[in-house]
Design a protein around this motif. Structure first.
Motif, PDB file in Angstrom:
ATOM      1  N   GLN A  45       0.829  -1.225   0.000  1.00  0.00           N
ATOM      2  CA  GLN A  45       0.000   0.000   0.000  1.00  0.00           C
ATOM      3  C   GLN A  45       0.854   1.262   0.000  1.00  0.00           C
ATOM      4  O   GLN A  45       0.461   2.277  -0.550  1.00  0.00           O
ATOM      5  CB  GLN A  45      -0.951   0.040   1.203  1.00  0.00           C
ATOM      6  CG  GLN A  45      -1.827  -1.180   1.383  1.00  0.00           C
ATOM      7  CD  GLN A  45      -2.508  -1.602   0.103  1.00  0.00           C
ATOM      8  OE1 GLN A  45      -3.147  -0.802  -0.581  1.00  0.00           O
ATOM      9  NE2 GLN A  45      -2.347  -2.871  -0.252  1.00  0.00           N
TER      10      GLN A  45
ATOM     11  N   TRP B 107      -6.662   3.278   8.231  1.00  0.00           N
ATOM     12  CA  TRP B 107      -6.757   2.009   7.496  1.00  0.00           C
ATOM     13  C   TRP B 107      -7.248   0.878   8.392  1.00  0.00           C
ATOM     14  O   TRP B 107      -7.822  -0.100   7.915  1.00  0.00           O
ATOM     15  CB  TRP B 107      -5.396   1.620   6.896  1.00  0.00           C
ATOM     16  CG  TRP B 107      -4.831   2.619   5.933  1.00  0.00           C
ATOM     17  CD1 TRP B 107      -5.534   3.568   5.232  1.00  0.00           C
ATOM     18  CD2 TRP B 107      -3.462   2.798   5.570  1.00  0.00           C
ATOM     19  NE1 TRP B 107      -4.678   4.308   4.451  1.00  0.00           N
ATOM     20  CE2 TRP B 107      -3.404   3.856   4.632  1.00  0.00           C
ATOM     21  CE3 TRP B 107      -2.260   2.164   5.926  1.00  0.00           C
ATOM     22  CZ2 TRP B 107      -2.207   4.296   4.074  1.00  0.00           C
ATOM     23  CZ3 TRP B 107      -1.070   2.597   5.359  1.00  0.00           C
ATOM     24  CH2 TRP B 107      -1.055   3.649   4.438  1.00  0.00           C
TER      25      TRP B 107
ATOM     26  N   LYS C   1      -2.903   5.479  -5.185  1.00  0.00           N
ATOM     27  CA  LYS C   1      -3.650   4.312  -4.720  1.00  0.00           C
ATOM     28  C   LYS C   1      -4.512   4.711  -3.539  1.00  0.00           C
ATOM     29  O   LYS C   1      -4.045   5.388  -2.636  1.00  0.00           O
ATOM     30  CB  LYS C   1      -2.638   3.279  -4.206  1.00  0.00           C
ATOM     31  CG  LYS C   1      -2.547   2.036  -5.049  1.00  0.00           C
ATOM     32  CD  LYS C   1      -1.682   0.979  -4.383  1.00  0.00           C
ATOM     33  CE  LYS C   1      -0.341   1.460  -3.931  1.00  0.00           C
ATOM     34  NZ  LYS C   1       0.790   0.617  -4.076  1.00  0.00           N
TER      35      LYS C   1
ATOM     36  N   VAL D 253      -6.350   3.511  -0.185  1.00  0.00           N
ATOM     37  CA  VAL D 253      -6.295   2.373   0.729  1.00  0.00           C
ATOM     38  C   VAL D 253      -7.611   2.328   1.499  1.00  0.00           C
ATOM     39  O   VAL D 253      -8.015   3.318   2.116  1.00  0.00           O
ATOM     40  CB  VAL D 253      -5.098   2.518   1.704  1.00  0.00           C
ATOM     41  CG1 VAL D 253      -4.982   1.291   2.594  1.00  0.00           C
ATOM     42  CG2 VAL D 253      -3.815   2.753   0.926  1.00  0.00           C
TER      43      VAL D 253
END
Ligand SMILES: O=C(O)CCC(=O)C(=O)O
Ligand SMILES: [Fe+2]
Length: 373
Positions: free
Chosen positions: A216, A295, A337, A339
């Motif tokens: 990640q 997260w 990206k 997460v």
């Protein structure tokens, strides 16, 4: 939504992770509580991670024990003192000696290493009382009572540019000391990412592979910010050296030479209060930061902390290594990206998927105009 995996239910009711609101709410409660000097130190667990550092010598049982200890620390208040990390003492000693020589040098010399703004982060030297955590958080209070000198990776990785460090030319052997320590931090960061992943998998009952968090954060690198807090023999009760905040990355690895760090934790009665973090020789203090808390769907705690005035005739050096704070200069927006929150089966995500770049950028935009000058 396309970016969501089957780990989240995706009802669209998620909030943006709001650091300012979280930190200032905790501070408002803790600041009217008892002073840390009247409370025992925070119960920061000591954790020996040698079975992950030297896996060939370890049993599955040893690894399980460490995962459980780290998970307990992450879900309690997110701080742990880590030993068995494998960072050689001469590398730590070399770093501290080099930094001490730098900070004791005349200011005109230090000015030759002044910070230049580089892609979402600053490297180089910053004067005493220039930065202000209090201003970042819209609070009254002094500017940061520390000087700092920040570094990123020495070299490109896989041919990608990350910016350059400034090294003083007036201190012999400075660069190898910094670069050797930074390389050790990157090694330890990888080990901790694996342990955090396994702890998160256990807590959420999700089948995350050991490399999940490492993937990640790719391709970002860590920021190492050496801080120098001048000696202060008559501390004032209301001022702190560094105002209350949480860290922005997934986590931070801190080396420090003296007490002063305090965490905002809940008492047995459930009231937030300041407690000191014990300094254990040879250990790194590692803490969960905002991105990992987000997260983990708030299962892990990104604890609010500050640096208090402690009477001392010696300056204090502390060197946080902030995981995942330097992005490649050739980063393209489309490669960003997101997460997702890792949720247990049936649980709902609290937050919108968070990208490393997006979070850092949002925080810088929110804070920078007030923080710097
Ligand atoms: O100096 C310390 O002990 C901690 C510094 C810190 O919390 C930070 O720079 O984020
Ligand atoms: Fe911090």
């Amino acid at each position: 939504m396309s970016h969501q995996s089957n780990m989240v239910s995706g009802h669209g009711a998620e909030e943006v992770y709001d650091q300012k609101q979280k930190v200032n709410a905790a501070v408002a409660e803790a600041d009217v509580g008892p002073p840390s000097s009247s409370s025992p130190p925070a119960a920061v667990p000591d954790i020996d991670i040698s079975c992950f550092v030297f896996p060939e010598k370890a049993s599955e049982k040893d690894r399980e024990k460490v995962i459980c200890q780290v998970l307990a620390a992450c879900t309690d208040f997110g701080f742990m003192n880590v030993v068995g990390h494998g960072v050689p003492q001469p590398i730590i000693g070399g770093l501290l000696a080099a930094l001490s020589e730098f900070f004791k040098s005349p200011v005109e010399q230090k000015d030759t290493c002044m910070s230049s703004s580089q892609h979402l982060t600053n490297r180089g030297y910053i004067h005493y009382k220039v930065e202000s955590v209090n201003a970042f958080f819209d609070r009254h209070g002094p500017r940061d009572l520390r000087e700092s000198f920040s570094f990123g990776p020495a070299d490109h990785q896989n041919g990608r540019p990350y910016g350059t460090n400034t090294y003083p030319d007036f201190i012999p052997n400075f660069r190898p000391c910094i670069d050797a320590y930074y390389a050790e931090m990157e090694r330890l960061e990888k080990v901790m990412l694996e342990i955090f992943t396994l702890a998160l998998a256990r807590a959420s009952r999700q089948p995350l592979g050991p490399g999940y968090l490492q993937q990640q954060i790719q391709p970002n690198r860590g920021l190492m910010k050496a801080g120098w807090y001048p000696a202060c023999e008559e501390p004032s009760a209301e001022d702190v050296h560094l105002g209350a905040h949480s860290d922005w990355g997934p986590f931070t690895i801190l080396l420090t030479t003296a007490p002063g760090l305090e965490v905002c934790v809940k008492s047995e009665e459930g009231v937030a209060q300041w407690r000191s973090v014990p300094v254990i020789p040879g250990a790194f203090t590692i803490n969960v930061a905002d991105q990992l808390a987000c997260w983990s769907n708030d299962r892990f705690v990104s604890c609010v902390h500050r640096v208090a005035h402690i009477a001392s005739n010696q300056p204090r050096i502390s060197v946080p290594y902030f995981s995942t704070q330097i992005l490649p200069l050739d980063f393209v927006e489309t490669a960003d990206k997101k997460v997702v929150c890792i949720c247990a089966p049936g649980e709902r995500p609290k937050y919108e998927p968070l990208s490393v770049r997006g979070y850092l950028k949002r925080n810088w935009e929110m804070y920078s105009p007030k923080g710097g000058g």
